[in-house]
Design an enzyme around this catalytic site. Sequence first.
Site, PDB file in Angstrom:
ATOM      1  N   ASN A 185       0.851  -8.772  -6.433  1.00  0.00           N
ATOM      2  CA  ASN A 185       0.446  -8.664  -4.839  1.00  0.00           C
ATOM      3  C   ASN A 185      -0.346  -9.299  -3.388  1.00  0.00           C
ATOM      4  OD1 ASN A 185       2.851  -5.405  -4.663  1.00  0.00           O
ATOM      5  ND2 ASN A 185       0.578  -5.291  -6.521  1.00  0.00           N
ATOM      6  N   SER A 217      -3.449  -7.571  -6.688  1.00  0.00           N
ATOM      7  CA  SER A 217      -3.337  -6.812  -7.978  1.00  0.00           C
ATOM      8  C   SER A 217      -2.263  -6.981  -8.371  1.00  0.00           C
ATOM      9  CB  SER A 217      -4.029  -5.681  -6.989  1.00  0.00           C
ATOM     10  OG  SER A 217      -2.682  -4.975  -5.623  1.00  0.00           O
ATOM     11  N   ASP A 276       1.153  -5.088 -10.168  1.00  0.00           N
ATOM     12  CA  ASP A 276       2.036  -3.081 -10.510  1.00  0.00           C
ATOM     13  C   ASP A 276       2.699  -3.695 -11.760  1.00  0.00           C
ATOM     14  OD1 ASP A 276       1.128  -2.311  -7.504  1.00  0.00           O
ATOM     15  OD2 ASP A 276       3.397  -3.403  -7.034  1.00  0.00           O
ATOM     16  N   ASP A 321      -2.947  -8.482  -2.090  1.00  0.00           N
ATOM     17  CA  ASP A 321      -4.169  -8.425  -2.558  1.00  0.00           C
ATOM     18  C   ASP A 321      -4.720  -9.188  -4.099  1.00  0.00           C
ATOM     19  OD1 ASP A 321      -3.294  -6.426  -4.047  1.00  0.00           O
ATOM     20  OD2 ASP A 321      -4.150  -5.163  -2.934  1.00  0.00           O
ATOM     21  N   GLU A 381      11.755   0.538  -7.818  1.00  0.00           N
ATOM     22  CA  GLU A 381      10.174  -0.229  -8.498  1.00  0.00           C
ATOM     23  C   GLU A 381      10.784  -0.947  -9.424  1.00  0.00           C
ATOM     24  OE1 GLU A 381       7.330   0.459  -7.254  1.00  0.00           O
ATOM     25  OE2 GLU A 381       7.304   1.505  -5.713  1.00  0.00           O
ATOM     26  N   ASN A 399      -0.402   0.295  -9.716  1.00  0.00           N
ATOM     27  CA  ASN A 399      -1.300  -0.753  -9.957  1.00  0.00           C
ATOM     28  C   ASN A 399      -1.953  -0.539 -10.048  1.00  0.00           C
ATOM     29  OD1 ASN A 399      -3.291  -1.141  -7.021  1.00  0.00           O
ATOM     30  ND2 ASN A 399      -1.518  -2.553  -6.650  1.00  0.00           N
TER      31      ASN A 399
END
Length: 148
Positions: free
Chosen positions: A65, A69, A71, A67, A54, A78
């Site tokens: 991201n 959002s 991380d 969309d 990750e 998220n």
Amino acid sequence: MTAMLLFFIASCFLATHQAHVIYRCDLAKLLKEEDLDGYEGYSLSDWICLASVESDFNISKVNENVDGSYDYGIFQINSHHWCNDHISHSENICHIDCKDLLTTDLIGAINCAKKILSKGEGMRNWARWKLHCEGRPLSYWITGCRLK
Ligand SMILES: *[C@@H]1O[C@H](CO)[C@@H](O)[C@H](O)[C@H]1NC(C)=O
């Protein structure tokens, strides 16, 4: 003058690197101390593999991201579901400010990850864990670490 400047640049570089990245075995030790070995059935190796795929062990990693959002942190948690960053619409299930997922003691990140694990899907919540860690031999992730 030039030497001073170079020294300044060099120390900034070193300082940021030290602050951001945790060594694999230091992480293993910390997670063990926090009783995560076996938590919800996941071994220490699962946790180390998760952190590796990750964030590559980068405690302060923030990634946007598609969309909109974000991380956050070593487990790339998220903002759409788990934490509030005051940018993305968030359910904030962990009841935490996203920037508190970036602290070097990892307490926020660990507590939120535990909450995520308790939500049924376990580590399958992390697409990269599913892809790169699930069902694979993982014990080498803690090879060479002194864990009492
Ligand atoms: C860690 O993540 C931060 C934020 O995303 C980034 O600025 C930094 O360069 C990363 N450090 C390393 C060593 O990859």
